[in-house]
Design an enzyme around this catalytic site. Structure first.
Site: not given
Ligand SMILES: Nc1ncnc2c1ncn2[C@@H]1O[C@H](COP(=O)(O)OP(=O)(O)O)[C@@H](O)[C@H]1O
Ligand SMILES: [Mg+2]
Length: 1010
Positions: A104-105, A109, A156, A159-160, A387, A389
């Protein structure tokens, strides 16, 4: 092999590490993260480290740079894998999928969004409207799904809280024609309760903070999330997103996707009714249970378009079927009522979410598809699922999520190994087995029939009677005691990190997770009283009714037990894995560098842990098992042919494969490679590196060489072009000159026979080069033309013509009228028609004078009014011959009053008007001022011009002396006996004949007014 990055950024592919050790892996990962290189390959797998800052690598330029390129042509990037997946799909009509994993994070996404954006950007170059609209819905659906399916967690901010697998369908052109979204296990428990510091789903805060006053009023809501039990926990939590602006974006996205106004309103009505439900309390007086908060109850009824009594009875009672087909109402305990309320709220939200996804799917589903007509329909799937957790308190949801990650890891292992293996097989290369941790054993621990944890849970749920969570734990302890990945306090009593009767632990591939059994069975059973379902089915709101089709059944019909949540989840994940397994997979492995969301912090231990459980090191090893690098012969040759004299610039061998062999053996790498059917396999990266380095050293020389050749070619091209330009210019000039000649010739060919000798012929415009020539020819023609005119004048007229030419020049266009169009008779006193009475007399006198004074020619004669020496004006006859100027007295038979030699005269002055005044200037400064009078021949015509012409012509032609003529616009100046005089002209009404009158400084010529 990305070539565009220097080695100071570390190795762009882990396969190129000198040694595959955790140390080197971590060193490279860290170096690249610090240098802002968040992506690194392991072959075709992208390892991504969350940068936690905006990167300037996703713009239009970047998209263009990756479009249609091979992986190794650019630095590692998500776009490169997206393009690879797209190309594979398009070139080979293969279904592909991009699996994004990580905790997660870690950035899953975000990655999925960039992938979607890339695919949207590179497709539909012809901008077909229906394809654009599919793309638009696919992109917009993200915004809606995030609003309803994401929440702030401690890990996060966004977070999804559901798993998402999106299929995009493409036609044979490679343009998206539709899609389908599968959603997995929404974490609905979040609707009624959140961990400290976490929030409910974004949608609630968006409604409360962003909803218009009118909307909130209609829903009986206040804009403060702290006012509602379900949003209170997250009310103060800060997030990076602005709820207010997000609501606008979500609403407009819903609209774009195609939700009707009523549907959008219903969505928010349901959210509002959930908030009101949360504020409903129950109180008990031992006898019965009552609802506290009548307002909230009324609002729920209103918002769900149901009967308030119905709502209250579903909250307080449940309908039970007795054996004999009868039904009775059974009252809830206070605890049951609370449980029922929460289950209802959760179910409302879950069904809302499911309905939204279904609605989007309806819009983007591929319609009117006919494989015969449209060719093969291929798919790219993008999987962004929660992911792995670990929380402080892990419950049913974490259990499911982590199980799902085990399944995906299993798939990763299988596909990556299988792919590699089949590649070696295909190419006819011996395969060498690599040891890796196979997590199948953990998957079995969870999902095996009868023995697996899910089975044990289901069994407990099925058992009639009071089976508690702890009894279930006992049962697991008994059945799984021997399993190496399962433990509990009872099985390892010395481990104080677990409590008796509460915790069990699974050793997941990604780490140990301690789960609490509290509420486990309830969550698995996920009961919802049938009364709620019926209540919703009977709602007057058609949207709500549609979400609850199972409310249709009457209580007596419901007999079969529904599947448990865990089993449903397991089935959906198995289906998902099947779906993925039949596609060509591309992997994005996300790593979270720290827990602080810091863009600079690289926590070594955290990252090392992730690298190890994601199996990345094994991945590198497998990739390098034997051969770190493989490439098609043609491509290999293309890249390294300059390192060998036999292959540069082109080889003469029988095949590319032979040529590659020559390159390899020249370098002495025979022992380090294997030759497949179509590809060369290179065992150690060092070999490749040596080749790369040699290539890098040669490139500048080649570049110079190419530049030299190209510059030469350019210069020659430019030179040829210049020459051509000049040749064209020359020919064109020649043509223009010739064309002008032809045209002049054509126009003037027959001027000789024209009435006007070509005066009216218009000259063609000459080209610049012929300007001088043009002037000359125009002049030439004019002269010739004049000659033609003059030639035809009879000699008798010549004198008159000459006089007229002289007058024309002398007056210079200053005088209005000078009698050009009239015949000039000169000797008017001798003219019978002009002076019928006196002409014979004058002729006699004139003859005498000619004899006496021996003049040969009369220049001019006529009557005039003249000013005498006493400033009086008198009538006189004026005779100008080539010798003398005579003043005659007409009244005395033209007796000569005065005779002045013509030599005395130096010039004359006239006015620019129509008067007939002339001042003849003398060298003795005693000028003659007179005003010509006209006889009968031409009583109103001008004679001044004639006098001027005759005199000037005589002087210039005969005497070769200048005779200046002054044309005065204002007063005329002259000298009389040495004194300066000025003469003006005035019109005087009643004046009969022009006459002089003395004025202060000279004279005034009074002329008759009309
Ligand atoms: N490629 C990226 N560029 C900039 N910030 C990112 C990037 N990937 C993730 N982040 C930051 O990390 C945070 C969490 O990413 P997210 O994709 O929501 O994580 P996950 O879906 O894996 O839980 C996002 O809200 C963003 O702030
Ligand atoms: Mg996500």
């Amino acid at each position: 092999m990305a070539e565009l990055e220097g080695l100071e950024f570390g190795k762009s592919d882990f396969v190129l590490l000198d040694e595959v050790t955790m140390e080197q892996f971590m060193e490279n990962l860290k170096l690249r993260f610090e240098k802002g290189r968040i992506y690194t390959y392991i072959g075709e797998v992208v390892v991504s480290v969350n940068p936690y800052r905006q990167m300037e690598i996703y713009g239009k330029d970047a998209i263009e740079a990756y479009r249609g390129r091979e992986l190794y042509e650019n630095p590692p990037h998500l776009y490169a894998v997206s393009d690879a997946a797209y190309k594979a799909m398009k070139r080979r009509a293969k279904d592909t999928c991009i699996v994004i994993s990580g905790e997660s994070g870690a950035g899953k996404t975000e990655a999925s969004k960039y992938i979607m954006q890339y695919i949207a950007a590179i497709t539909n170059p012809s901008q077909r409207a229906e394809v654009e609209s599919v793309k638009n819905v696919l992109l917009k659906s993200n915004c809606v799904l995030e609003a309803f399916g994401n929440a702030k967690t401690t890990r996060n901010d966004n977070s999804s809280r559901f798993g998402k697998y999106m299929d995009i369908n493409f036609n044979f052109n490679g343009d998206p024609t539709g899609g389908h979204i599968n959603n997995y296990l929404l974490e609905k428990s979040r609707v009624v309760q959140q961990q400290p510091g976490e929030r409910n789903f974004h949608s609630f805060y968006q409604l409360l903070r962003g909803g218009s006053d009118e909307m909130l009023k209609a829903f009986n809501l206040h804009s403060d999330p702290a006012a509602y039990a379900f949003t209170r926990e997250g009310a103060a939590a800060a997030t990076s997103n602005n709820d207010r602006t997000s609501l606008k974006a979500v609403m407009s996205a819903l609209e774009v996707i195609g939700f009707s106004v009523e549907e959008i309103r219903s969505v928010y009505q349901i959210l509002a009714s959930i908030l009101h439900l949360g504020n409903l309390q129950f109180e008990s007086d031992n006898e019965s249970v009552q609802i506290r908060g009548a307002d909230a109850l009324a609002h729920v009824a209103e918002l769900t378009a149901t009967d308030p009594d119905g709502v209250s009875s579903s909250l307080l009672f449940r309908t039970v079927a007795t054996g004999g087909g009868e039904v009775i109402q059974k009252g809830h305990t206070q605890h049951e009522a609370c449980f029922g309320r929460d289950a209802f709220a959760k179910a409302l939200y879950e069904r809302l979410f499911g309905w939204i996804v279904g609605r989007i799917n309806c819009v983007i589903e591929v319609k009117d598809y006919d494989p015969v007509l449209h060719g093969k329909n291929t798919v790219i799937g993008v999987l962004d699922i929660y992911g792995f957790e670990i929380f402080d308190n892990n419950s049913f949801e974490q259990f499911c999520i982590n199980y799902c990650n085990e399944k995906l890891q299993q798939l990763f292992i299988e596909l990556i190994l299988q792919q590699e293996q089949s590649e070696y097989q295909r190419e006819g290369i011996a395969w060498q087995h690599i040891n890796y941790f196979n997590n199948q054993i953990i998957v079995d621990l969870v999902e095996q029939p009868h023995k697996g944890i899910i089975s044990i849970l289901d069994e407990a749920c099925l058992t009639v009677g009071n089976v508690t969570d702890t009894l279930c734990l006992d049962s697991m302890d008994t059945k799984l005691a021997q399993h190496p990945h399962y433990t509990s306090r009872k099985l390892s009593p010395s481990d104080k990190s677990m409590d008796f009767q509460k915790h069990f632990r699974i050793r997941h591939y990604a780490g140990d997770v301690t789960y609490s059994v509290e509420g486990l069975l309830d969550k698995n059973k996920d009961p919802l009283f049938q009364d709620f379902k019926r209540l919703m089915y009977n709602s007057a709101n058609p949207v709500l009714k549609e979400m609850w089709p199972d409310g249709q059944l009457s209580i007596t019909e419901v007999t079969k037990r529904p599947l448990t949540a865990a089993t449903l989840f397991k089935n959906s994940i198995v289906a998902l894995v099947d779906k993925l397994a039949c596609k060509e997979p591309y992997y994005v492995r996300c790593i979270k560098p720290n827990e602080m969301k810091s863009p600079v912090l690289f926590e070594d231990a955290r990252c090392r842990h992730q690298v190890s459980y994601l199996g990345l090191l094994e991945n590198v090893m497998v990739r390098r098992a034997g051969f770190a690098y493989r490439q098609h012969y043609t491509r290999f040759l293309q890249r390294y042919k300059m390192t060998c004299e036999y292959t540069w610039p082109n080889h003469l061998m029988g095949s590319d494969r032979d040529a590659v062999e020559v390159v390899i053996s020249q370098h002495g790498f025979q022992g380090d490679v294997a030759y497949g059917h179509t590809k060369l396999f290179v065992r150690t990266p060092r070999t490749l590196f040596t080749l790369e380095q040699e290539r890098a050293a040669l490139i500048p020389i080649l570049v110079l060489f190419l530049q030299k050749v190209w510059r030469g070619a350019l210069a020659r091209m430019r030179c040829r072009r210049m020459r051509a330009i000049y040749a064209i210019m020359r020919s064109y000039k020649r043509y223009k000159v010739k064309a002008h000649f032809w045209e002049v010739e054509r126009r003037f060919a027959s001027v000789r026979t024209m009435a006007d000798y070509g005066k009216s012929v218009e000259w063609p415009r000459p080209p610049a080069a012929l300007a001088q020539f043009h002037n000359n020819t125009v002049m030439l023609h004019r002269r010739w033309w004049a000659r033609q005119i003059v030639k035809n004048i009879p000699p008798s007229d010549m004198l008159e013509v000459r006089a007229k030419v002289a007058a024309l020049t002398a007056l210079g266009g200053e005088r209005k009228d000078w009698g050009i169009s009239r015949a000039w008779e000169r000797d008017y006193l001798a003219n019978t028609r002009d002076s019928p009475q006196t002409s014979s007399c004058f002729r006699r006198v004139s003859k005498e004078l000619r004899n006496r004074d021996e003049y040969s020619q009369v220049l001019f004669s006529g009557f005039c009014r003249k000013v005498n020496r006493f400033n009086k004006s008198t009538d006189r006859g004026l005779l100008i011959t080539d010798k003398y100027v005579y003043k005659l007295e007409p009244k005395k038979q033209y007796k000569v009053l005065k005779r002045l030699p013509l030599d005395n005269f130096t010039g004359l002055s006239v006015t620019s008007g129509v008067d007939q005044m002339v001042a003849l200037h003398t060298s003795s400064q005693d000028d003659v001022l007179l005003c010509l009078q006209r006889g009968e021949l031409a009583p109103n015509q001008d004679r001044v011009g004639e006098l001027v012409g005759s005199l000037v012509d005589h002087f210039t032609r005969v005497r070769k002396a200048p005779f200046p003529v002054k044309v005065c616009r204002a007063a005329l100046q002259l000298q009389m006996r040495g004194k300066a005089k000025s003469v003006t002209v005035e019109t005087k009404p009643g004046q009969n004949l022009a006459d002089f009158r003395k004025s202060r400084d000279g004279f005034v010529l009074l002329v008759p007014g009309n």
